[in-house]
Design a protein around this motif. Sequence first.
Motif, short mmCIF file in Angstrom:
data_model
loop_
_atom_site.label_atom_id
_atom_site.label_comp_id
_atom_site.label_asym_id
_atom_site.label_seq_id
_atom_site.Cartn_x
_atom_site.Cartn_y
_atom_site.Cartn_z
N ILE A 139 -12.51 -8.93 -95.61
CA ILE A 139 -11.26 -8.43 -96.04
C ILE A 139 -10.04 -9.30 -95.23
O ILE A 139 -9.88 -9.03 -94.12
CB ILE A 139 -11.00 -6.90 -96.39
CG1 ILE A 139 -12.09 -6.39 -97.18
CG2 ILE A 139 -9.57 -6.81 -96.80
CD1 ILE A 139 -12.07 -4.91 -97.18
N GLU A 140 -9.18 -10.05 -95.86
CA GLU A 140 -8.31 -10.64 -95.25
C GLU A 140 -7.26 -9.71 -95.05
O GLU A 140 -6.55 -8.96 -95.94
CB GLU A 140 -7.54 -11.68 -96.28
CG GLU A 140 -8.42 -12.93 -96.30
CD GLU A 140 -7.90 -14.08 -97.10
OE1 GLU A 140 -7.51 -13.70 -98.23
OE2 GLU A 140 -7.84 -15.06 -96.66
N GLU A 141 -6.39 -9.67 -93.79
CA GLU A 141 -5.37 -8.60 -93.44
C GLU A 141 -4.33 -9.90 -92.70
O GLU A 141 -4.53 -10.35 -91.86
CB GLU A 141 -5.89 -7.71 -92.40
CG GLU A 141 -6.67 -6.64 -92.81
CD GLU A 141 -6.94 -5.63 -91.86
OE1 GLU A 141 -7.66 -4.74 -92.22
OE2 GLU A 141 -6.53 -5.78 -90.68
N PHE A 142 -3.15 -9.84 -93.69
CA PHE A 142 -2.03 -10.73 -93.14
C PHE A 142 -1.27 -10.11 -92.20
O PHE A 142 -0.63 -9.09 -92.61
CB PHE A 142 -1.31 -11.22 -94.56
CG PHE A 142 -2.17 -11.79 -95.47
CD1 PHE A 142 -2.68 -13.14 -95.31
CD2 PHE A 142 -2.80 -11.33 -96.64
CE1 PHE A 142 -3.48 -13.81 -96.26
CE2 PHE A 142 -3.52 -11.81 -97.51
CZ PHE A 142 -4.12 -13.08 -97.35
N LEU A 143 -1.19 -10.56 -90.91
CA LEU A 143 -0.19 -10.00 -89.97
C LEU A 143 1.10 -10.40 -90.01
O LEU A 143 1.50 -11.40 -90.54
CB LEU A 143 -0.87 -9.98 -88.74
CG LEU A 143 -2.61 -9.78 -88.81
CD1 LEU A 143 -2.95 -10.05 -87.45
CD2 LEU A 143 -2.96 -8.39 -88.88
N GLU A 144 2.09 -9.69 -89.32
CA GLU A 144 3.60 -9.97 -89.30
C GLU A 144 3.94 -11.08 -88.37
O GLU A 144 4.72 -11.74 -88.44
CB GLU A 144 4.00 -8.69 -88.59
CG GLU A 144 4.17 -7.47 -89.46
CD GLU A 144 5.02 -6.32 -88.88
OE1 GLU A 144 5.43 -6.44 -87.79
OE2 GLU A 144 5.13 -5.32 -89.67
N ASN A 145 2.92 -11.69 -87.64
CA ASN A 145 3.01 -12.61 -86.67
C ASN A 145 2.50 -13.97 -87.31
O ASN A 145 2.42 -15.04 -86.68
CB ASN A 145 2.35 -12.63 -85.34
CG ASN A 145 0.69 -12.20 -85.66
OD1 ASN A 145 0.16 -12.52 -86.71
ND2 ASN A 145 0.12 -11.84 -84.26
N ASN A 146 2.21 -14.02 -88.68
CA ASN A 146 1.74 -15.12 -89.64
C ASN A 146 0.36 -15.51 -89.37
O ASN A 146 0.07 -16.38 -89.76
CB ASN A 146 2.75 -16.15 -89.44
CG ASN A 146 4.12 -16.19 -89.82
OD1 ASN A 146 4.50 -15.28 -90.77
ND2 ASN A 146 5.22 -16.62 -89.11
N TYR A 147 -0.16 -14.68 -88.44
CA TYR A 147 -1.65 -14.86 -88.45
C TYR A 147 -2.48 -13.98 -89.32
O TYR A 147 -1.85 -13.02 -90.20
CB TYR A 147 -2.09 -14.26 -87.07
CG TYR A 147 -2.08 -15.52 -85.97
CD1 TYR A 147 -2.86 -16.61 -85.53
CD2 TYR A 147 -0.76 -15.57 -85.35
CE1 TYR A 147 -2.55 -17.52 -84.71
CE2 TYR A 147 -0.41 -16.40 -84.35
CZ TYR A 147 -1.34 -17.42 -84.01
OH TYR A 147 -0.79 -18.52 -82.97
N THR A 148 -3.70 -14.32 -89.46
CA THR A 148 -4.52 -13.55 -90.49
C THR A 148 -5.85 -12.93 -89.63
O THR A 148 -6.56 -13.74 -88.79
CB THR A 148 -5.11 -14.49 -91.68
OG1 THR A 148 -3.94 -15.14 -92.25
CG2 THR A 148 -6.28 -13.78 -92.55
N ALA A 149 -5.97 -11.66 -89.87
CA ALA A 149 -7.44 -11.09 -89.37
C ALA A 149 -8.26 -10.62 -90.79
O ALA A 149 -8.03 -10.39 -91.90
CB ALA A 149 -6.83 -9.63 -88.69
#
Length: 210
Positions: free
Chosen positions: A129-139
């Motif tokens: 599952i893609e999680e879009f982070l505030e630092n513009n990275y993806t987890a």
Amino acid sequence: MSLLPPRSICVCLHVLVLYFQLQESQQTVADFRRYIENHTRNSEDLSRKQVRIYQLYSRTTGRHVQILGKKINANGEDGGKYALLVVETETFGSRIRIRGKESNHYICMNKSGKVIGKPSGKSEECIFIEEFLENNYTALVSAKYKGWYLGFSRKGRPKKGSRTAQTQQEVHFMKRSPKGAAEWSEDFRFTPVTKRLRRARRLKASPHAG
């Protein structure tokens, strides 16, 4: 000629308002059911069409995730053939499967948290599952093992899912277009490829074909 008393008029108007509200409500429910039915019927087709190709840049190694087969690391060069990832949307939303274009293996995580490559991506262990982070990275968190993320050490080795957390840089990735992205775009359209189109491509690729 007798006129209706004001009270009767009010009652009639109230009944009419209720009638129209009921009709509108039934129409809304019908439209919603039709919408769900159509999307459920077409969900399999849509999932096949929603295919992207890109690279996953690792924040820790400064290189790219690559799928060599059973082995996976984050030491891939920009534009390297094993770093080209085919990302398949599993359903509506951000559930994805990640396959190596060259090796044809999927990134999966087993019950012990080990990241491995498998030739089939049907198991839920191969869904992230893609999680879009505030630092513009993806987890990317495992769909089966909650809280376990795809992550790599500074040497590019996969980390066990049980030793990861969203706040760790080891699980932060950035999507990047591969070098020569234009040459891959034709293979990953959002419309079905027909037999006629395949034949046209073969003729185009073979100038001596008669």
